[in-house]
Scaffold this active site. Structure first.
Site, PDB file in Angstrom:
ATOM      1  N   CYS A 174     -13.447 -11.438   1.273  1.00  0.00           N
ATOM      2  CA  CYS A 174     -14.211 -12.545   1.106  1.00  0.00           C
ATOM      3  C   CYS A 174     -13.887 -13.970   1.626  1.00  0.00           C
ATOM      4  O   CYS A 174     -12.328 -14.024   0.946  1.00  0.00           O
ATOM      5  CB  CYS A 174     -14.793 -12.780  -0.318  1.00  0.00           C
ATOM      6  SG  CYS A 174     -15.251 -13.387  -0.920  1.00  0.00           S
ATOM      7  N   HIS A 221     -11.396  -3.775  -3.454  1.00  0.00           N
ATOM      8  CA  HIS A 221     -10.332  -4.052  -2.492  1.00  0.00           C
ATOM      9  C   HIS A 221      -9.139  -3.178  -2.759  1.00  0.00           C
ATOM     10  O   HIS A 221      -8.602  -3.394  -4.282  1.00  0.00           O
ATOM     11  CB  HIS A 221     -10.785  -5.657  -2.588  1.00  0.00           C
ATOM     12  CG  HIS A 221     -12.215  -6.660  -1.966  1.00  0.00           C
ATOM     13  ND1 HIS A 221     -12.500  -6.389  -0.358  1.00  0.00           N
ATOM     14  CD2 HIS A 221     -13.045  -6.121  -3.137  1.00  0.00           C
ATOM     15  CE1 HIS A 221     -13.416  -7.260  -0.500  1.00  0.00           C
ATOM     16  NE2 HIS A 221     -14.161  -6.715  -1.545  1.00  0.00           N
ATOM     17  N   HIS A 262     -16.634  -1.361  -7.684  1.00  0.00           N
ATOM     18  CA  HIS A 262     -16.259  -2.094  -5.840  1.00  0.00           C
ATOM     19  C   HIS A 262     -15.453  -2.601  -6.077  1.00  0.00           C
ATOM     20  O   HIS A 262     -15.160  -3.670  -6.661  1.00  0.00           O
ATOM     21  CB  HIS A 262     -18.093  -3.692  -5.760  1.00  0.00           C
ATOM     22  CG  HIS A 262     -17.330  -4.283  -4.508  1.00  0.00           C
ATOM     23  ND1 HIS A 262     -18.434  -4.103  -3.581  1.00  0.00           N
ATOM     24  CD2 HIS A 262     -16.510  -4.645  -4.209  1.00  0.00           C
ATOM     25  CE1 HIS A 262     -17.878  -5.087  -2.541  1.00  0.00           C
ATOM     26  NE2 HIS A 262     -17.039  -5.550  -2.581  1.00  0.00           N
ATOM     27  N   ARG A 315     -21.672  -5.820   6.055  1.00  0.00           N
ATOM     28  CA  ARG A 315     -22.043  -6.995   4.766  1.00  0.00           C
ATOM     29  C   ARG A 315     -20.470  -7.250   4.630  1.00  0.00           C
ATOM     30  O   ARG A 315     -19.459  -8.573   5.328  1.00  0.00           O
ATOM     31  CB  ARG A 315     -22.727  -7.410   3.968  1.00  0.00           C
ATOM     32  CG  ARG A 315     -23.338  -8.157   3.603  1.00  0.00           C
ATOM     33  CD  ARG A 315     -21.823  -8.385   2.110  1.00  0.00           C
ATOM     34  NE  ARG A 315     -21.174  -8.309   1.221  1.00  0.00           N
ATOM     35  CZ  ARG A 315     -21.106  -7.995   0.490  1.00  0.00           C
ATOM     36  NH1 ARG A 315     -20.126  -9.199   0.172  1.00  0.00           N
ATOM     37  NH2 ARG A 315     -20.357  -7.109  -0.743  1.00  0.00           N
ATOM     38  N   ASP A 316     -19.485  -6.507   3.304  1.00  0.00           N
ATOM     39  CA  ASP A 316     -18.500  -7.335   2.798  1.00  0.00           C
ATOM     40  C   ASP A 316     -17.720  -7.040   4.052  1.00  0.00           C
ATOM     41  O   ASP A 316     -16.352  -7.632   4.361  1.00  0.00           O
ATOM     42  CB  ASP A 316     -18.349  -6.158   1.578  1.00  0.00           C
ATOM     43  CG  ASP A 316     -17.200  -7.169   1.029  1.00  0.00           C
ATOM     44  OD1 ASP A 316     -16.656  -8.108   1.115  1.00  0.00           O
ATOM     45  OD2 ASP A 316     -17.035  -6.617  -0.090  1.00  0.00           O
ATOM     46  N   ASN A 329     -12.329  -3.922   2.019  1.00  0.00           N
ATOM     47  CA  ASN A 329     -12.827  -2.648   0.619  1.00  0.00           C
ATOM     48  C   ASN A 329     -12.077  -1.377   0.944  1.00  0.00           C
ATOM     49  O   ASN A 329     -11.477  -1.711   2.267  1.00  0.00           O
ATOM     50  CB  ASN A 329     -14.657  -2.524   0.698  1.00  0.00           C
ATOM     51  CG  ASN A 329     -15.232  -3.692  -0.069  1.00  0.00           C
ATOM     52  OD1 ASN A 329     -15.487  -4.673   1.458  1.00  0.00           O
ATOM     53  ND2 ASN A 329     -15.464  -3.332  -0.715  1.00  0.00           N
TER      54      ASN A 329
END
Ligand code: HMG
Ligand code: MG
Length: 311
Positions: free
Chosen positions: A240, A209, A207, A15-16, A249
């Site tokens: 993002c 990055h 979370h 996803r990310d 990430n």
């Protein structure tokens, strides 16, 4: 090994990691990636998002990705949901876990989901109720916990407020997120300890990055503060679309290498994970960006046999 020595990794690469790719990975490519991640021992994998395909075209087909894993009921396979429309689509596709996402910064909230922080919380309320009724677990993200691409510094009180609101609404876990990677260890710990004043530490995840190369240091600081759940992305993929310049990430394999060396269990087989990182990077047409997968690729799949500290 005690529970103190265990970390749960939430793999967010599908996803990310993929939501910001210029050339989207197709559904079979995403399914193969997730199969590899599961085979390496990851039992929580965020597999996609049910957002507007006009906003994030890379995540189109998340229903088909999810459907490919309908039989894997022993796993946690959350998908991102911004509103009731996304919830209904995720539920129809068989989601057993979703993640809602809010921000500690007003400007980022507007750019990312086109509404204010309070509007987003109101939007999530009926989603939470519907999820509870359907027996669907909900995780909550709080973006910009250590800085905003539009506003700069973010008041930790805002992070606490939004985290507490999501937790009170029923999110079983709050993933406190360094969207643009500007956090450094003292601040990482400070924000987490502030949030832990309102949300139990056991319900917090971090979370990060790695935009400024602080990700592992920040994770270590948060681990020392008591956090035991960390999000990571295979190959260090990600970013993002609404945070220009933000990179991926923390790489899952770099995180596993560090935790292996510290004697902290994750259940992940590092070599199998590196093979996934190399495979996904090949599919995307570039070498892996993580430290560990780069060594793995350059040594013909061998790497070095251990992280110093394991023996
Ligand atoms: P909007 O334009 O305000 O929505 O977008 P709307 O309700 O006015 O609807 C506009 C159109 O979108 C309509 O279609 C809706 O049907 C459709 P039209 O009538 O024009 O054809 N629509 C949808 N379609 C599919 N799925 C949906 C959906 N909702 C509306 N769920 C919206 C609001 C939230 C939809 C939009 O802003 C959006 O999709 N944003 C997604 C942003 C995103 O995915 N960002 C990346 C993930 S967050 C992140 O990466 C941070 C994180 O990693 C933590 C961190 O690092 O900080 C989690
Ligand atoms: Mg993120």
């Amino acid at each position: 090994m005690t529970a103190q020595d265990q970390v749960r990794i939430v793999e967010v690469g599908p996803r990310d990691g993929l939501q910001n790719e210029a050339a989207p990975l197709d559904v079979p490519g995403r399914v193969a990636m997730i199969e590899g991640l599961i085979a390496s021992g990851l039992s929580t994998v965020e597999v996609g998002s049910f957002v507007s395909p006009r906003w994030v075209p890379q995540m189109a087909g998340s229903d088909d990705v999810l459907a490919a894993f309908a039989h894997r009921t022993e796993l946690r396979l959350p998908v991102l949901v911004p509103n009731m429309k996304g919830f209904l689509a995720a539920k129809a596709a068989g989601a057993r876990e979703i993640a809602v996402f809010a921000s500690a910064s007003e400007s980022f909230s507007q750019r990312n989901i086109n509404c204010s922080i309070d509007e987003s919380l109101e939007r999530f309320r009926p989603v939470m109720d519907a999820a509870a009724e359907a027996g669907i677990a909900v995780r909550g993200y709080v973006s910009c916990a250590w800085g905003c691409p539009y506003e700069g510094a973010v008041d930790p009180a805002a992070v606490v407020r939004v985290s507490a609101a999501l937790h009170a609404m029923g999110c079983y876990e709050i993933s406190v997120s360094d969207t643009i990677g500007t956090g450094t260890p003292t601040a990482a710990r400070g924000v987490i300890e502030a949030v832990a004043g309102s949300v139990p530490m056991s319900a917090l995840a971090v979370h990060v990055h790695d935009t400024y190369g602080q990700a592992l240091a920040n994770i270590l600081a948060c681990f020392q503060a008591g956090v035991r759940v960390f999000d990571a992305s295979v190959g260090g993929l990600g970013g993002c679309p609404y945070a220009k310049g933000a990179t991926g990430n923390v790489a899952t394999e770099d995180l596993v290498f560090m935790l292996d060396g510290m004697g902290i269990g994750t259940g992940v087989d590092l070599r199998r994970l590196c093979a996934v990182a190399v495979d996904v990077s090949n599919r995307l047409g570039r070498p892996p960006s993580s430290h560990v997968a780069r060594v793995f690729a350059q040594t013909g799949g061998e790497g070095y046999p251990f992280a110093t500290g394991t023996t």
